[in-house]
Design an enzyme around this catalytic site. Structure first.
Site, PDB file in Angstrom:
ATOM      1  N   PRO A  89       0.728  -1.209   0.002  1.00 19.33           N
ATOM      2  CA  PRO A  89      -0.042  -0.114   0.111  1.00 19.33           C
ATOM      3  C   PRO A  89       0.731   1.189  -0.263  1.00 19.33           C
ATOM      4  O   PRO A  89       0.342   2.305  -0.218  1.00 19.33           O
ATOM      5  CB  PRO A  89      -0.971  -0.021   1.374  1.00 19.33           C
ATOM      6  CG  PRO A  89      -0.201  -1.138   2.218  1.00 19.33           C
ATOM      7  CD  PRO A  89       0.776  -2.192   1.167  1.00 19.33           C
ATOM      8  N   ASP A 173     -11.929   1.809 -23.286  1.00 14.52           N
ATOM      9  CA  ASP A 173     -11.768   1.610 -22.076  1.00 14.52           C
ATOM     10  C   ASP A 173     -11.567   3.056 -21.320  1.00 14.52           C
ATOM     11  O   ASP A 173     -11.009   3.918 -21.667  1.00 14.52           O
ATOM     12  CB  ASP A 173     -10.507   0.764 -21.493  1.00 14.52           C
ATOM     13  CG  ASP A 173     -10.923  -0.616 -21.731  1.00 14.52           C
ATOM     14  OD1 ASP A 173     -12.009  -0.983 -22.058  1.00 14.52           O
ATOM     15  OD2 ASP A 173      -9.585  -1.331 -21.635  1.00 14.52           O
TER      16      ASP A 173
HETATM   17 CL1  6GU Z   1      -0.296  -3.948  -3.115  1.00 19.60          CL
HETATM   18  N1  6GU Z   1      -1.058  -4.621  -0.428  1.00 19.60           N
HETATM   19  C1  6GU Z   1      -1.799  -4.634   0.497  1.00 19.60           C
HETATM   20  N2  6GU Z   1      -1.597  -5.203   1.725  1.00 19.60           N
HETATM   21  N3  6GU Z   1      -2.719  -3.432   0.641  1.00 19.60           N
HETATM   22  C2  6GU Z   1      -2.949  -2.688  -0.266  1.00 19.60           C
HETATM   23  C3  6GU Z   1      -2.140  -2.804  -1.687  1.00 19.60           C
HETATM   24  C4  6GU Z   1      -1.328  -3.718  -1.628  1.00 19.60           C
HETATM   25  N4  6GU Z   1      -2.765  -1.996  -2.244  1.00 19.60           N
HETATM   26  C5  6GU Z   1      -3.598  -0.977  -1.670  1.00 19.60           C
HETATM   27  N5  6GU Z   1      -3.602  -1.714  -0.371  1.00 19.60           N
END
Ligand code: 6GU
Length: 255
Positions: A89, A173
């Site tokens: 994230p 798209d």
């Molecule tokens: Cl890539 N991983 C996690 N654990 N949470 C996320 C994410 C990724 N992208 C947004 N939230």
């Protein structure tokens, strides 16, 4: 395209057997290899996590199993190097633009983590040798990166040549570069022409291709103004015609 995924939950990727991506795999367009990270743990418990240096909640994924697992994947083709994608994230946002960039790569390696993430030295080690992207799929936190990998593989896989039939195409798209850049697609309709008192917009039944294209663009602009103001702000004024400007100023957004 070759795709490798290293995870403590390879069974999470069963959906990649289904539908569009499953077909692309059967047809040899996508060659997906799943690996169990714990196969590279050294102790009897197959431990892959430990407490964070500096304290704090949660656990961090140990560097050694990741290093050995990634080395094993790299050894599959020593003459080539994959683009490594570390889902987190805290990464850069995954966008259609990035999906298109990945679709042009011959080899991707995804390293979805659980817990608080992977010891940062793993990204430093491989980042010094090849392209390593830390990428997130939105502003929320998932329990692990596996679902993010499913999202990215589906977005990338449908862009590979031969995956979408001729009837389908990615050019219209939402977010597609060109006319739809920074625009959301408007509403769509099929038969019957009236359903529970709701009618299909008459213009779509007119057969007038020019007017239909204009109506669709108006609806895309309206929907973007309603749902994604920040995208509207990012519209390139050069891509707006006189009619676009008039509509936007009617909606309260003078170009
Ligand atoms: Cl890539 N991983 C996690 N654990 N949470 C996320 C994410 C990724 N992208 C947004 N939230």
């Amino acid at each position: 395209m070759r795709v490798d995924v290293i995870s403590i939950f390879p069974e999470y990727f069963a959906p990649l057997d289904v539908s569009l991506i499953g077909k692309a795999r059967e047809r040899g367009i996508l060659d997906i290899h799943l690996h169990q990270l714990r196969d590279w743990a050294r102790d009897v418990h197959r431990t892959v996590d430990d407490t964070p240096y500096g304290g704090g909640p949660g656990m961090v994924m140990k560097p050694e199993p990741w290093g050995e697992a990634i080395d094993a994947v790299l050894a599959a083709d020593p003459a080539a190097q994959p683009r490594i994608i570390v889902p987190t994230p805290s990464g850069v946002p995954f966008t259609q633009k990035l999906a298109m960039e990945y679709a042009a790569e011959p080899w991707l390696l995804f390293t979805p983590a659980r817990y608080e993430g992977i010891d940062s030295r793993v990204m430093a080690e491989y980042g010094a040798r090849m392209r390593v992207d830390e990428v997130g799929i939105g502003d929320y936190v998932l329990a692990g990166g596996e679902v993010a990998v499913l999202v990215m593989v589906e977005a990338v896989g449908r862009l590979l040549p031969g995956v979408l039939g001729n009837a389908h195409s990615a050019v219209d798209d939402s977010f597609a570069p060109g006319a739809m850049e920074n625009l959301l697609e408007g509403p769509v309709y099929t038969k019957p022409p009236e359903w529970r008192g709701h009618e299909v917009p008459e213009i779509l039944l007119s057969g007038h291709h020019g007017k239909i294209a204009r109506w669709r663009r108006d609806e895309a602009l309206r929907r973007t103004a309603r749902n994604r103001l920040e995208l509207l702000a990012a519209l390139d004024p050069e891509t707006l015609d006189k009619h676009d400007r008039k509509l936007l100023s009617e909606l309260g957004f003078p170009a």
